[in-house]
Design an enzyme around this catalytic site. Sequence first.
Site, PDB file in Angstrom:
ATOM      1  N   ASP A   1      80.493 -67.116  45.149  1.00  0.00           N
ATOM      2  CA  ASP A   1      79.352 -66.202  45.094  1.00  0.00           C
ATOM      3  C   ASP A   1      79.157 -65.583  46.478  1.00  0.00           C
ATOM      4  O   ASP A   1      79.247 -66.256  47.504  1.00  0.00           O
ATOM      5  CB  ASP A   1      78.093 -66.957  44.660  1.00  0.00           C
ATOM      6  CG  ASP A   1      76.994 -66.011  44.211  1.00  0.00           C
ATOM      7  OD1 ASP A   1      76.652 -66.016  43.012  1.00  0.00           O
ATOM      8  OD2 ASP A   1      76.457 -65.259  45.073  1.00  0.00           O
ATOM      9  N   ILE A   2      78.862 -64.281  46.484  1.00  0.00           N
ATOM     10  CA  ILE A   2      78.719 -63.546  47.740  1.00  0.00           C
ATOM     11  C   ILE A   2      77.441 -63.949  48.489  1.00  0.00           C
ATOM     12  O   ILE A   2      77.343 -63.731  49.703  1.00  0.00           O
ATOM     13  CB  ILE A   2      78.747 -62.024  47.444  1.00  0.00           C
ATOM     14  CG1 ILE A   2      79.191 -61.227  48.650  1.00  0.00           C
ATOM     15  CG2 ILE A   2      77.433 -61.527  46.885  1.00  0.00           C
ATOM     16  CD1 ILE A   2      79.560 -59.784  48.333  1.00  0.00           C
TER      17      ILE A   2
ATOM     18  N   ASN B   1      72.686 -67.941  33.550  1.00  0.00           N
ATOM     19  CA  ASN B   1      71.491 -67.105  33.442  1.00  0.00           C
ATOM     20  C   ASN B   1      71.724 -66.069  32.342  1.00  0.00           C
ATOM     21  O   ASN B   1      72.793 -65.462  32.275  1.00  0.00           O
ATOM     22  CB  ASN B   1      71.215 -66.394  34.768  1.00  0.00           C
ATOM     23  CG  ASN B   1      70.825 -67.355  35.870  1.00  0.00           C
ATOM     24  OD1 ASN B   1      70.225 -68.402  35.616  1.00  0.00           O
ATOM     25  ND2 ASN B   1      71.176 -67.029  37.095  1.00  0.00           N
TER      26      ASN B   1
ATOM     27  N   GLY C   1      67.003 -64.308  34.569  1.00  0.00           N
ATOM     28  CA  GLY C   1      67.430 -63.929  35.919  1.00  0.00           C
ATOM     29  C   GLY C   1      68.853 -63.405  35.988  1.00  0.00           C
ATOM     30  O   GLY C   1      69.463 -63.419  37.057  1.00  0.00           O
ATOM     31  N   GLN C   2      69.384 -62.919  34.856  1.00  0.00           N
ATOM     32  CA  GLN C   2      70.762 -62.406  34.876  1.00  0.00           C
ATOM     33  C   GLN C   2      70.778 -61.017  35.485  1.00  0.00           C
ATOM     34  O   GLN C   2      70.133 -60.098  34.982  1.00  0.00           O
ATOM     35  CB  GLN C   2      71.340 -62.369  33.453  1.00  0.00           C
ATOM     36  CG  GLN C   2      72.810 -61.950  33.435  1.00  0.00           C
ATOM     37  CD  GLN C   2      73.412 -61.962  32.028  1.00  0.00           C
ATOM     38  OE1 GLN C   2      72.714 -62.179  31.043  1.00  0.00           O
ATOM     39  NE2 GLN C   2      74.706 -61.734  31.959  1.00  0.00           N
TER      40      GLN C   2
ATOM     41  N   HIS D   1      78.775 -65.349  33.079  1.00  0.00           N
ATOM     42  CA  HIS D   1      79.290 -66.131  34.202  1.00  0.00           C
ATOM     43  C   HIS D   1      78.545 -67.451  34.297  1.00  0.00           C
ATOM     44  O   HIS D   1      77.346 -67.517  34.035  1.00  0.00           O
ATOM     45  CB  HIS D   1      79.172 -65.360  35.527  1.00  0.00           C
ATOM     46  CG  HIS D   1      77.793 -64.833  35.814  1.00  0.00           C
ATOM     47  ND1 HIS D   1      77.314 -63.668  35.264  1.00  0.00           N
ATOM     48  CD2 HIS D   1      76.794 -65.317  36.586  1.00  0.00           C
ATOM     49  CE1 HIS D   1      76.080 -63.445  35.690  1.00  0.00           C
ATOM     50  NE2 HIS D   1      75.737 -64.439  36.495  1.00  0.00           N
TER      51      HIS D   1
ATOM     52  N   HIS E   1      77.430 -70.279  36.960  1.00  0.00           N
ATOM     53  CA  HIS E   1      77.320 -70.664  38.370  1.00  0.00           C
ATOM     54  C   HIS E   1      77.677 -72.142  38.472  1.00  0.00           C
ATOM     55  O   HIS E   1      77.179 -72.964  37.686  1.00  0.00           O
ATOM     56  CB  HIS E   1      75.874 -70.513  38.864  1.00  0.00           C
ATOM     57  CG  HIS E   1      75.343 -69.120  38.866  1.00  0.00           C
ATOM     58  ND1 HIS E   1      75.183 -68.393  40.027  1.00  0.00           N
ATOM     59  CD2 HIS E   1      74.905 -68.314  37.859  1.00  0.00           C
ATOM     60  CE1 HIS E   1      74.658 -67.205  39.741  1.00  0.00           C
ATOM     61  NE2 HIS E   1      74.475 -67.126  38.433  1.00  0.00           N
TER      62      HIS E   1
HETATM   63  P1  AMP Z   1      73.096 -63.674  37.984  1.00  0.00           P
HETATM   64  O1  AMP Z   1      71.792 -63.457  38.661  1.00  0.00           O
HETATM   65  O2  AMP Z   1      73.137 -64.965  37.185  1.00  0.00           O
HETATM   66  O3  AMP Z   1      73.544 -62.484  37.176  1.00  0.00           O
HETATM   67  O4  AMP Z   1      74.159 -63.914  39.120  1.00  0.00           O
HETATM   68  C1  AMP Z   1      74.935 -62.905  39.675  1.00  0.00           C
HETATM   69  C2  AMP Z   1      75.527 -63.471  40.918  1.00  0.00           C
HETATM   70  O5  AMP Z   1      76.574 -62.618  41.339  1.00  0.00           O
HETATM   71  C3  AMP Z   1      74.559 -63.584  42.094  1.00  0.00           C
HETATM   72  O6  AMP Z   1      74.446 -64.944  42.487  1.00  0.00           O
HETATM   73  C4  AMP Z   1      75.198 -62.708  43.178  1.00  0.00           C
HETATM   74  O7  AMP Z   1      75.042 -63.237  44.475  1.00  0.00           O
HETATM   75  C5  AMP Z   1      76.647 -62.680  42.734  1.00  0.00           C
HETATM   76  N1  AMP Z   1      77.414 -61.536  43.168  1.00  0.00           N
HETATM   77  C6  AMP Z   1      77.036 -60.225  43.141  1.00  0.00           C
HETATM   78  N2  AMP Z   1      78.032 -59.451  43.599  1.00  0.00           N
HETATM   79  C7  AMP Z   1      79.059 -60.278  43.926  1.00  0.00           C
HETATM   80  C8  AMP Z   1      80.367 -60.073  44.452  1.00  0.00           C
HETATM   81  N3  AMP Z   1      80.844 -58.854  44.735  1.00  0.00           N
HETATM   82  N4  AMP Z   1      81.152 -61.161  44.665  1.00  0.00           N
HETATM   83  C9  AMP Z   1      80.692 -62.388  44.392  1.00  0.00           C
HETATM   84  N5  AMP Z   1      79.474 -62.649  43.884  1.00  0.00           N
HETATM   85  C10 AMP Z   1      78.661 -61.609  43.649  1.00  0.00           C
END
Ligand code: AMP
Length: 116
Positions: A32-33, A89, A95-96, A102, A104
Amino acid sequence: MKDPSCLFCRIVSREIPADIVHETENTIAFRDIAPQAPVHVLVIPKEHVTSLATIPDNSEALLGQLMAAVRDVASIEGLEDSGFRTVLNTGPDGGQEVMHLHAHVLGGRELMWPPG
Ligand code: AMP
């Protein structure tokens, strides 16, 4: 099938770089970024599936492969004994933010519960 407007589809196709930690025929896992724990990896199906709320009926095999990939990521990251949290999520209240299914995988420290 790829959705060209989807961030995670573009990670699957390597158009957007990611720190990939595990890959199978149908899944990919990357860091995760914006990590919320010492280990924070996202495990996704390569196929574009929007969320758990809309996943087709015949997705049992894919969901099983996703969970097997979560297990393998936990093993690679050394979380087998210490434990980890797996979060999916779904939708606005869940919170998606990225509309590509995906999981986590969070670990490397004790995680609070309930999450708030
Ligand atoms: P969600 O809120 O469950 O949809 O989670 C989306 C996740 O994607 C968040 O934790 C972000 O930090 C992560 N995210 C967004 N862009 C990127 C990216 N380019 N590379 C890796 N993780 C990312």
